[in-house]
Design a protein around this motif. Structure first.
Motif, PDB file in Angstrom:
ATOM      1  N   ARG A   1       0.810  -1.229   0.000  1.00 44.23           N
ATOM      2  CA  ARG A   1       0.000   0.000   0.000  1.00 44.23           C
ATOM      3  C   ARG A   1       0.840   1.274   0.000  1.00 44.23           C
TER       4      ARG A   1
ATOM      5  N   LEU B   1      -1.102   4.608   1.112  1.00 45.14           N
ATOM      6  CA  LEU B   1      -2.538   4.610   0.849  1.00 45.14           C
ATOM      7  C   LEU B   1      -3.173   3.522   1.724  1.00 45.14           C
TER       8      LEU B   1
ATOM      9  N   CYS C   1      -5.786   0.933   0.112  1.00 44.28           N
ATOM     10  CA  CYS C   1      -5.594   0.510  -1.281  1.00 44.28           C
ATOM     11  C   CYS C   1      -4.282  -0.242  -1.474  1.00 44.28           C
TER      12      CYS C   1
ATOM     13  N   TYR D   1      -6.908   6.191  -7.348  1.00 40.91           N
ATOM     14  CA  TYR D   1      -6.309   7.430  -6.849  1.00 40.91           C
ATOM     15  C   TYR D   1      -5.494   8.085  -7.957  1.00 40.91           C
TER      16      TYR D   1
ATOM     17  N   VAL E   1      -3.191  14.077  -3.512  1.00 47.39           N
ATOM     18  CA  VAL E   1      -3.851  12.827  -3.874  1.00 47.39           C
ATOM     19  C   VAL E   1      -5.350  13.060  -3.991  1.00 47.39           C
TER      20      VAL E   1
ATOM     21  N   ARG F   1      -9.193  11.216  -5.332  1.00 50.22           N
ATOM     22  CA  ARG F   1      -9.846   9.934  -5.590  1.00 50.22           C
ATOM     23  C   ARG F   1     -10.623   9.996  -6.896  1.00 50.22           C
TER      24      ARG F   1
END
Length: 505
Positions: free
Chosen positions: A225, A245, A248, A272, A281, A283
């Motif tokens: 991640r 992240l 994710c 992302y 960052v 989404r």
């Protein structure tokens, strides 16, 4: 007797004083006389600062007569800068033995600085006759067919854009381009460098590696991640930044072609976007009107305008990189397993569960050709060459077919080459920047990464290296100019190699 003695004296004086009794001639001075005249213990010349390169400027040494000579002198290039101190300075050329040859008269001693410069130049040219190509005012050479033939034989060509010799002399660009840029088959010259992620290795399988377009920044993403960025130089490979992240585990990460953003996906309904300039960052998704449970597989268009996500039931989801919204969908008959943009970004190739390859026109968002991939039941990997019209299609049987796209669209079903060096499902195919190397790999078997010499459609015999374990290869990438090759594996390492055929990263 007296006459012979006078002749002998004149001959000696001519050899010592140059133009005292004889006109200046180029290229007729014997080397032995030159060695006798030059005193090796002291410098004969000083730095030329007057920017006059034509021989005819030495008016004190050469008698410029006639109207044609006057016109030629008028057409000379003027010096960019003249040292005013030269006129004020005086030099006694009779005091120093090695300067006495510069005298025009036997009793001459003190001369001006400018006269001293001119005589030194004339003496230098007399001793070192120049060549025509080095003189900007000479006519450009007439290159005939025999010269061109000799250039072809030596595999060297003059760089384009130069009209004549004078243009070449006024630039410091590379003047010679080697035609021997073709990669030879059989043996690939490479060397192993330090791991690209040595400063911060991953503790989980690495699923994505990609070079930035500047060839120095390398993106690494995996199931831990964490998205990492390294500055790759082949030595230190310093870590620049890492982004964690939390929700994710990274299945795929890739730069936009313009290098401004990185797209990161996992087995999630969303993705992302990381802005490299703003270090921000954002989404992407879930996409409106779609119920995909995973957006983990995608490809980015060469023009950086579109992201193609692989959706459910054969749907290809086209998302704008600017708005991060769904702008269109494409629908295959079977499931979609892989997609690839053509090098112009106007067409998209896709393959999947029905063993066929689809060609899509992104301007009209319609399918204009469907062809059977020979011997394929389930297509698993696609890649279009960045130059030329080749594309490679891998399947779950381990076979990679290489096609000419024009011939494939014209109805030819037979591939140019069927690569059968893998025995398990093909997970990845990738051309390098000039389409001379094709990498094919499978995650399911150790060391199952093969490099194909595309012009001959043969496998490099010394790859993978027999004394180095690649582990289970999961991803790889070539640097923009081919000098580096990075390969991520299931052990969390990113192996870095230097390909010696390419001189730039």
């Amino acid at each position: 007797m007296e006459t012979e003695r006078e002749k002998e004296m004149k001959r000696l004086e001519n050899s010592l004083f140059g133009s005292l009794y004889a006109p200046l001639e180029f290229g007729k001075v014997d080397e032995e006389e030159f060695r006798d005249e030059v005193d090796n213990t002291a410098a004969l010349f000083f730095t030329d600062r007057s920017a006059n390169s034509a021989v005819s400027v030495y008016e004190e040494d050469v008698d410029m007569g006639g109207e044609s000579d006057e016109l030629e002198a008028d057409n000379q290039r003027k010096p960019v800068w003249v040292d005013e101190e030269e006129e004020k300075a005086t030099i006694n050329i009779a005091k120093v033995n090695r300067l006495r040859k510069l005298r025009k008269e036997e009793d001459e001693s003190v001369i001006s600085g400018s006269a001293y410069v001119s005589r030194l130049r004339a003496q230098h040219i007399k001793m070192n006759p120049g060549t025509d190509w080095a003189r900007p005012d000479t006519h450009s050479r007439d290159y005939n067919s025999s010269d061109e033939d000799s250039d072809k034989e030596s595999e060297v060509v003059v760089a384009t854009g130069f009209q004549d010799a004078e243009d070449i002399l006024r630039t410091n660009e590379d003047l010679v381009l080697k035609r021997s840029a073709k990669l030879l088959p059989g043996h690939l010259e490479f060397s192993r460098l330090g791991d690209a992620n040595l400063k911060d290795p991953s503790n989980a399988p690495v699923n994505s590696v990609q070079f930035h377009k500047n060839a120095q920044l390398l993106l690494v993403g995996g199931l831990d991640r964490t998205l990492r960025f390294f500055q790759v130089d082949g030595k230190k490979n310093e870590k620049i930044q890492s982004i964690f992240l939390e929700d994710c585990p990274i299945r795929k990460a890739a730069f936009l072609s313009d290098g401004s953003q990185a797209i990161v996906t996992g087995r999630r309904k969303f993705a992302y976007s990381f802005d490299l300039v703003k270090a921000q960052v954002d989404r992407i998704g879930p996409l409106a009107g779609r119920d995909e449970k995973s957006l983990e597989s995608f490809e980015v268009s060469p023009d950086s305008k579109t992201i193609a996500f692989l959706g459910n039931e054969g749907h290809i989801l086209l998302v704008s990189t600017k708005t991060k919204e769904l702008i269109g969908t494409l629908k295959m008959n079977g499931s979609v397993r892989s997609v690839a943009f053509t090098n112009d970004g106007q067409q998209l190739l896709s393959s999947g569960g029905d063993g066929k390859i689809y060609h899509w026109d992104l301007r009209t968002r319609s399918c204009f050709h469907i062809g059977v991939d020979e011997g394929c039941l389930n297509g698993t990997a696609l890649c279009a060459s960045p130059v030329g019209n080749l594309f490679a299609a891998g399947s779950d049987s381990g076979i990679v077919n290489i096609y000419n796209r024009d011939e494939f669209l014209g109805g030819k079903k037979k591939p140019l080459k069927a690569v059968e060096n893998l025995t398990t499902k093909v997970d990845f195919v990738k051309f390098n920047h000039d389409a001379q190397i094709l990498a094919v790999s499978s995650r399911m078997k150790k060391n199952s990464l093969k490099l194909i010499h595309v012009p001959s459609f043969t496998v490099f015999s010394n790859w993978p290296p027999p004394n180095q374990a690649l582990h289970y290869p999961s991803c790889m990438d070539f640097s923009p100019n081919g000098g580096f090759m990075a390969m991520g594996n299931a052990a969390g390492k990113v192996l870095l190699y230097k390909l010696h055929h390419y001189h730039h990263a």
